[in-house]
Design an enzyme around this catalytic site. Structure first.
Site, PDB file in Angstrom:
ATOM      1  N   HIS A 138      26.915  39.580  45.684  1.00 53.22           N
ATOM      2  CA  HIS A 138      26.026  38.720  44.891  1.00 53.22           C
ATOM      3  C   HIS A 138      25.481  39.357  43.601  1.00 53.22           C
ATOM      4  O   HIS A 138      24.267  39.584  43.474  1.00 53.22           O
ATOM      5  CB  HIS A 138      24.883  38.142  45.719  1.00 53.22           C
ATOM      6  CG  HIS A 138      24.221  39.084  46.699  1.00 53.22           C
ATOM      7  ND1 HIS A 138      23.771  40.331  46.354  1.00 53.22           N
ATOM      8  CD2 HIS A 138      23.926  38.937  48.015  1.00 53.22           C
ATOM      9  CE1 HIS A 138      23.220  40.896  47.409  1.00 53.22           C
ATOM     10  NE2 HIS A 138      23.317  40.071  48.424  1.00 53.22           N
ATOM     11  N   ASP A 184      26.820  33.313  50.085  1.00 55.60           N
ATOM     12  CA  ASP A 184      25.564  33.862  50.621  1.00 55.60           C
ATOM     13  C   ASP A 184      24.787  32.765  51.350  1.00 55.60           C
ATOM     14  O   ASP A 184      23.558  32.681  51.264  1.00 55.60           O
ATOM     15  CB  ASP A 184      24.701  34.497  49.522  1.00 55.60           C
ATOM     16  CG  ASP A 184      23.634  35.430  50.108  1.00 55.60           C
ATOM     17  OD1 ASP A 184      23.599  35.608  51.341  1.00 55.60           O
ATOM     18  OD2 ASP A 184      22.842  35.975  49.331  1.00 55.60           O
ATOM     19  N   ASP A 206      24.119  44.048  54.335  1.00 53.83           N
ATOM     20  CA  ASP A 206      23.548  42.988  53.494  1.00 53.83           C
ATOM     21  C   ASP A 206      22.188  42.506  54.007  1.00 53.83           C
ATOM     22  O   ASP A 206      21.981  42.322  55.199  1.00 53.83           O
ATOM     23  CB  ASP A 206      24.487  41.801  53.401  1.00 53.83           C
ATOM     24  CG  ASP A 206      23.936  40.756  52.465  1.00 53.83           C
ATOM     25  OD1 ASP A 206      23.755  41.072  51.285  1.00 53.83           O
ATOM     26  OD2 ASP A 206      23.626  39.647  52.926  1.00 53.83           O
TER      27      ASP A 206
END
Lengths: 443, 311
Positions: A241, A318, A160
């Site tokens: 996301h 996030d 990520d």
């Protein structure tokens, strides 16, 4: 600090809570588990502590699939301890700490270190995410098996911040994690289509403001590719996301085909839109710079609908803390990301429950049960039933809170919700029966 | 007039007319033997350039000096960010030296806007990334006004790399504000994202073809094409670009005999503009633009920095 693998001494009675927003009951907690649920528990008088939960909703403790804790490497922005505090205040009992620290979590030792820091903090279960590739470079697989077999028992792997953009590497990663039931959480962003300076949704606004665009299709082509790779390998892929309606359609199609795909959406992509970057709204404020970028309202509406109908499985924060000076650059140069742990629940309550798109059982599904299932956390996201672990969150659904970024327990202040009034507030969090938050305050 | 000049959005038609009126007076100063006005005596202006630009920096420097300001050029390129300093810290450090105005050039869109929120002195945007270059738009419009008279109802073609052009983004606003109609011409790969929607809401036209636009144009504004765009896949070769979008000798025939040709410079001769066009005595106003640039920047600095007592 208390080792969170332990259980709380004594008993706690949660009196008069509405279970998932439905029937009201008393819940007696002892030895880290729910001992009794009912209107007249026999052990009421024996409780060491009573929490008056009149008017409050009881949920299983929230689980965040996507948290950046910045330790090791950027302890000025957040540490495992301060991030754990923010998580507990936000109603979380478990968080998955992303691997893009410095050094990267790409070895068993690095994963165990994060695990141990989480245990030392003792406020939430901090479950490390392992990198998919060494140093997030996208070329060679990290030690996926050793991380899985370590004390940290890593099951979620992600680069990520970067996309595993080489299809061959992604295929090998998907094949490899099948051995131990792992999942690849993908940051879906084709680096050639989005470009190295992409910082804003590509559309009329980016054209007008002269900001390098990050087109939705750069996400969608990776989502499309990955679900096909998941089908080919028979493995699990998780879309981190999700931000566009096109990605939602791809995930919906893949699920209908029986492909093992799950997806998460952030609270900010459920509410904020790209036009916040227009100068008439303050203009180029890096607080709103996030990756993937904020999208137009059509995408936001599709994300809400997909979360409500189960196409998107989970809400993930996030949470991306940054020191002030890392945001005090020109928009293109400023760091991506915004805080999320402390405000996730009220945002979901405001956007999804307040609008009638979802009930509290739905919130428990997308913020606790499904994230725990995706991450393989067997002690979280469980039903509110006798014998289950007492990882619990109490929410005041009627409270209206105006967010003040200075109230945060995070080390950072990049909070996009400053000054906004949100409905719903976390009043208490219990980790294995031990209150980590009471009356909204850390214990 | 607003406190800063960050975008053409900061000005209305009356403001622009006022800037032009003053610029005309400033223009006369250039013809004097002693090119000095006392308007900004005792004021300090810093040209804070985070990105190289010899001609814009020189133009602002001359403008400030002819108004008697103390002008200091600071090249901040790489000096602060490479040491880990934030943009805000860099700018606060510079302004703490006691400056009265900042002229800011930055490679990132929005940088001047952000800086204006951190400092308490007027900020002039001398070009921010792909966003705006308002004084360039003003000097272009000023040049055209002197050539064509009022721009009301005049048709201007803007041709070239529109996606990456701050000159385009400022000019489109300035020309429309002055009543001109505009056609933006570029290949699809160099047309800004969402250009159709933007054009519709702002009220300009777009075209992927140049030839049909030129005969109706009262002025043509050619934009520089950066050669690195070729390797970026925006178009196949320089030759193909020139054939499609260059102001070639042949295309000059589509223009009126005295239709002004503008270019913000530096020009890629033979790519977007032929030598015949660039050097056309009757039509090229490229050097007029440079000269007007000093006058317009003098006017802008005067309006933003001169105290009431000196105006």
């Amino acid at each position: 600090m208390t080792d969170p693998t332990g259980t709380a001494p004594g008993t706690v009675l949660i009196k008069g809570a509405s279970l998932l927003g439905e029937a009201t009951a008393d819940v007696l907690v002892a030895e880290g588990r729910i001992q009794e649920v009912g209107t007249t528990p026999g052990a009421t008088s024996a409780a060491d502590r009573t929490i008056d939960a009149d008017g409050l909703v009881l949920l299983p403790g929230l689980v965040d699939l996507h948290t950046h804790l910045r330790e090791p490497g950027r302890e000025d922005a957040e540490t495992v301890l301060t991030g754990s505090r923010a998580a507990a205040v936000g109603g979380f009992t478990a968080v998955l700490a992303m691997a893009n620290t410095s050094p990267v979590t790409d070895t068993a030792e690095a994963a165990e270190r994060v695990l141990d820091l989480g245990r030392a903090a003792g406020l939430v279960d901090v479950q490390p995410v392992g990198a998919v590739t060494k140093a997030l470079a996208g070329a060679e697989l990290a030690e996926l098996g050793l991380m899985a077999r370590s004390r940290a028992r890593v099951r979620v792997f992600s680069d990520d911040g970067r996309c595993v953009h080489d299809a061959r590497v992604m295929r090998r990663a998907l094949e490899y994690v099948k051995t131990f039931g792992g999942v690849i959480s993908q940051h879906s962003q084709d680096p050639a289509l989005a470009g190295p300076t992409a910082c804003c949704h590509e559309g009329e606004l980016s054209g007008r403001l002269g900001l390098p665009g990050w087109p939705g299709v750069a996400e969608e082509v990776i989502v499309a590719r990955d679900v096909m790779l998941a089908r080919h390998t028979g493995s699990r892929v998780h879309v981190a996301h999700v931000s566009t309606a096109g990605s939602v359609e791809m995930i919906r199609w893949a699920k209908a085909q029986g492909i093992d795909v799950t997806a998460e959406v952030t609270p900010h992509h459920l509410l904020l839109t790209t036009d916040l970057l227009a100068s008439e709204n303050g203009g180029y404020d890096p607080t709103y710079k996030v990756n993937p970028p904020l999208r137009p309202v059509e995408d936001v509406e599709a994300l809400r609908a997909a979360l409500a109908d189960g196409t998107i499985d989970a809400v993930a924060t996030d949470h991306a803390p940054h020191a002030r000076h890392d945001k005090e650059h020109a928009f293109v140069d400023a760091a991506f990301g915004m805080l999320g742990l402390e405000t996730a629940l009220p945002l979901v309550a405001t956007v999804m429950v307040g609008s009638g798109l979802m009930d509290w059982a739905g919130v428990a599904r997308v913020m606790s049960a499904d994230p725990a299932r995706i991450a393989g956390l067997s002690e979280h996201g469980r039903p509110l039933a006798v014998g289950e672990p007492a990882n619990l969150t109490l929410v005041d659904p009627a409270a209206t809170v105006t967010i003040d970024r200075e109230d945060s327990v995070s080390l950072s202040r990049n909070n996009p919700w400053h000054g906004r009034a949100l409905t719903g507030a976390v009043r208490a969090t219990l980790l294995r029966g031990r209150p980590t938050v009471l009356e909204g305050a850390l214990q | 007039m607003t406190r800063h000049l960050l975008s053409i959005d900061d000005l209305d038609a009356a403001d622009i007319a006022e800037i032009f009126d003053t610029a005309a007076e400033m223009h006369d100063v250039q013809r004097r033997a002693v090119k000095k006005l006392p308007a900004l005596r005792g004021r300090t202006v810093i040209n804070l350039f985070f990105e190289d630009s010899t001609r814009t920096r020189s133009s602002f420097e001359i403008a400030g000096k002819w108004l008697s300001a103390d002008v200091i050029n600071l090249s901040a390129k790489g000096s602060s960010a490479s040491k880990g300093e934030s943009l805000r810290d860099t700018v606060l450090t510079v302004t703490a030296m006691g400056v009265d105005g900042l002229v800011v050039r930055h490679g990132a869109s929005g940088a001047a806007h952000q800086i204006s929120q951190w400092v308490d002195v007027p900020v002039v945007n001398a070009g921010d990334g792909m966003h705006e270059h308002p004084t360039q738009a003003l000097l272009d419009a000023y040049t055209l006004t002197r050539r064509l008279g009022s721009l009301e109802g005049k048709h201007v073609a803007i041709v070239g790399d529109l996606t990456h052009s701050r000159v385009f983004r400022s000019n489109i606003k300035c020309l429309l504000a002055l009543g001109a109609s505009v056609t933006a011409v570029a290949p699809p790969t160099l047309m800004p994202a969402g250009a159709g929607e933007w054009a519709k809401s702002a009220g300009f036209a777009t075209s992927y073809e140049l030839d049909p636009v030129l005969p109706d144009a009262d002025a043509v504004m050619m934009l520089r094409v950066q050669r690195e765009r070729m390797s970026g896949g925006y178009f196949p070769t320089a030759r193909e670009y020139t054939v499609g979008y260059g102001l070639t000798r042949d295309r000059l025939g589509l223009l009126g005999a005295d239709t002004p040709i503008l270019h913000p410079g530096p020009m890629n001769r033979g790519l977007e503009i032929s030598a015949d066009a660039a050097d056309s005595v009757d039509r090229s106003v490229v050097l007029d633009q440079v000269s007007a640039g000093v006058a317009v920047r003098m006017s802008v600095l005067y309006h933003l920095l001169a105290g009431e007592e000196t105006r």
